[in-house]
Design a protein around this motif. Structure first.
Motif, PDB file in Angstrom:
ATOM      1  N   ALA A 121       2.104   1.812  -3.488  1.00 43.72           N
ATOM      2  CA  ALA A 121       0.970   2.246  -4.216  1.00 43.72           C
ATOM      3  C   ALA A 121       0.521   3.915  -4.233  1.00 43.72           C
ATOM      4  CB  ALA A 121      -0.397   1.313  -3.828  1.00 43.72           C
ATOM      5  N   ARG A 122       0.835   4.262  -2.802  1.00 45.88           N
ATOM      6  CA  ARG A 122       0.627   5.914  -2.635  1.00 45.88           C
ATOM      7  C   ARG A 122       1.844   6.365  -3.061  1.00 45.88           C
ATOM      8  NH1 ARG A 122      -0.959   3.576   2.622  1.00 45.88           N
ATOM      9  NH2 ARG A 122       1.015   3.783   3.300  1.00 45.88           N
TER      10      ARG A 122
ATOM     11  N   GLN B  24      -0.315  -6.929  -7.131  1.00 44.30           N
ATOM     12  CA  GLN B  24      -1.186  -5.924  -6.386  1.00 44.30           C
ATOM     13  C   GLN B  24      -0.777  -4.565  -6.724  1.00 44.30           C
ATOM     14  OE1 GLN B  24      -1.720  -6.825  -2.046  1.00 44.30           O
ATOM     15  NE2 GLN B  24      -0.996  -8.997  -2.417  1.00 44.30           N
ATOM     16  N   LEU B  25       0.066  -4.333  -7.471  1.00 42.53           N
ATOM     17  CA  LEU B  25       0.244  -2.949  -8.034  1.00 42.53           C
ATOM     18  C   LEU B  25      -0.076  -2.782  -9.383  1.00 42.53           C
ATOM     19  CD1 LEU B  25       3.840  -2.836  -6.114  1.00 42.53           C
ATOM     20  CD2 LEU B  25       1.876  -1.476  -5.699  1.00 42.53           C
TER      21      LEU B  25
ATOM     22  N   ASP C 101       0.898  -1.194   0.097  1.00 43.08           N
ATOM     23  CA  ASP C 101      -0.035   0.049  -0.099  1.00 43.08           C
ATOM     24  C   ASP C 101       0.856   1.222  -0.082  1.00 43.08           C
ATOM     25  OD1 ASP C 101      -2.406  -1.593  -0.032  1.00 43.08           O
ATOM     26  OD2 ASP C 101      -2.301  -1.548   2.120  1.00 43.08           O
TER      27      ASP C 101
END
Length: 317
Positions: free
Chosen positions: A70-71, A93-94, A67
């Motif tokens: 991703a940010r 997941q990215l 996460d």
């Protein structure tokens, strides 16, 4: 006529300013603590400077920060950066933030750990499956009578270590077909987690006589666990990656060997590849960097020292 001249002059000034604006790139590693990433940063920064690219190095503190990555990607999309180099903390997941970056015209290079769907993105990294097989070959050569092997996996999210584990597993089965291999145990993300996991596994599963660990933190943590349990030398251990503690463990015989990569070269190649993308040049889909096996027998050889000295001299611990 005067207005036309003013408009042409303004357009020229804007074009000149755009041409003079430096290329900006963000390099997002998996984590920020391991020497491996610091050495990769050095290679990338060296190349960025030569190519007149403004580089920012920004990653999560831990290597499970999907996460957080991703940010970071989203932030630099908003800042209109020219390119992103990413060592992904997840193979899958990215995909959304990466797709968004590409749709915004940002060039993306993947480094160290491949994605599940690589698509057309260039990848720079070690041939991790072959590197894992290298460790298996050395272990089988040194200890052909091994009966019970622990493959202490790192993290299910990481493609690079998963490939090393796969290479080790496939090769050790071929070389030592009668040995039992335990391959369902995970070390955890940090060195402290690896030490705790290894210690618990060694208490729970008797008879292990050889261990393979697939990265820096799992290797160092397992070295510590074996020492704490007075099992150094009784259980043979082959690891991956390099730092001061791993160097000392190989020299004193508490670690039989380690496969090391070339993160400096990896950083250089990744930044060069990004530059070529920004210059609209064709780039290879895959650029591999070498891995070598270090043991107590060759650790002081000059050609090995060329690879290990930067780790030891530039990052005192």
């Amino acid at each position: 006529m005067q207005l036309m001249r003013l408009l042409l002059c303004a357009a020229y000034l804007l074009a000149t300013a755009a041409a003079a604006a430096p290329l900006k790139a963000v390099f997002i590693p998996k984590g920020s603590t391991q020497i491996f990433w610091k050495e990769m940063a050095r290679g990338a920064e060296d190349t960025a400077k030569n190519l007149h690219i403004e580089m920012v190095w920004r990653g999560p503190s831990q290597e499970d920060g999907v996460d957080a990555q991703a940010r970071i990607i989203d932030f630099y999309i908003q800042q209109k950066y020219s390119g992103i180099i990413l060592a992904p903390n997840s193979t899958a997941q990215l995909d959304k933030p990466i797709r968004e970056a590409i749709n915004k015209g940002i060039k993306v290079v993947i480094v160290d750990s491949p994605l599940t769907g690589q698509n057309t993105l260039p990848y720079v990294g070690t041939n991790n499956k072959e590197a894992g097989a290298l460790a298996a070959a050395q272990a089988a050569k040194d200890f052909p009578q091994t009966k019970k092997i622990l493959l202490l996996r790192y993290s299910a999210q990481h493609g690079s270590t998963a490939e090393r584990e796969k290479g080790f597993l496939e090769h050790i089965h071929k070389l030592l077909p009668n040995a039992e291999v335990i391959d369902t145990q995970y070390a955890g993300i940090t060195m402290q987690a690896a030490e705790s996991s290894a210690s618990a596994i060694l208490s729970r599963i008797p008879g292990i006589d050889l261990i393979f660990t697939p990265n820096e933190s799992s290797t160092e943590g397992t070295v510590r666990a074996l020492k704490a349990k007075n099992l150094t030398g009784k259980i043979h251990h082959y690891g991956f990656d390099f730092n001061h503690k791993i160097n000392q463990a190989i020299k004193d015989g508490s670690l039989n060997g380690a496969v090391i990569q070339d993160p400096f070269l990896m950083g250089q190649k990744a930044m060069r590849t990004l530059f070529e993308l920004l210059e609209k040049k064709q780039t290879p889909a895959l650029l591999e960097t070498p891995a070598i096996m270090i043991t107590t027998k060759n650790i002081n050889h000059p050609e090995i020292r060329l690879k290990t000295d930067p780790f030891l001299k530039l990052y005192p611990r």
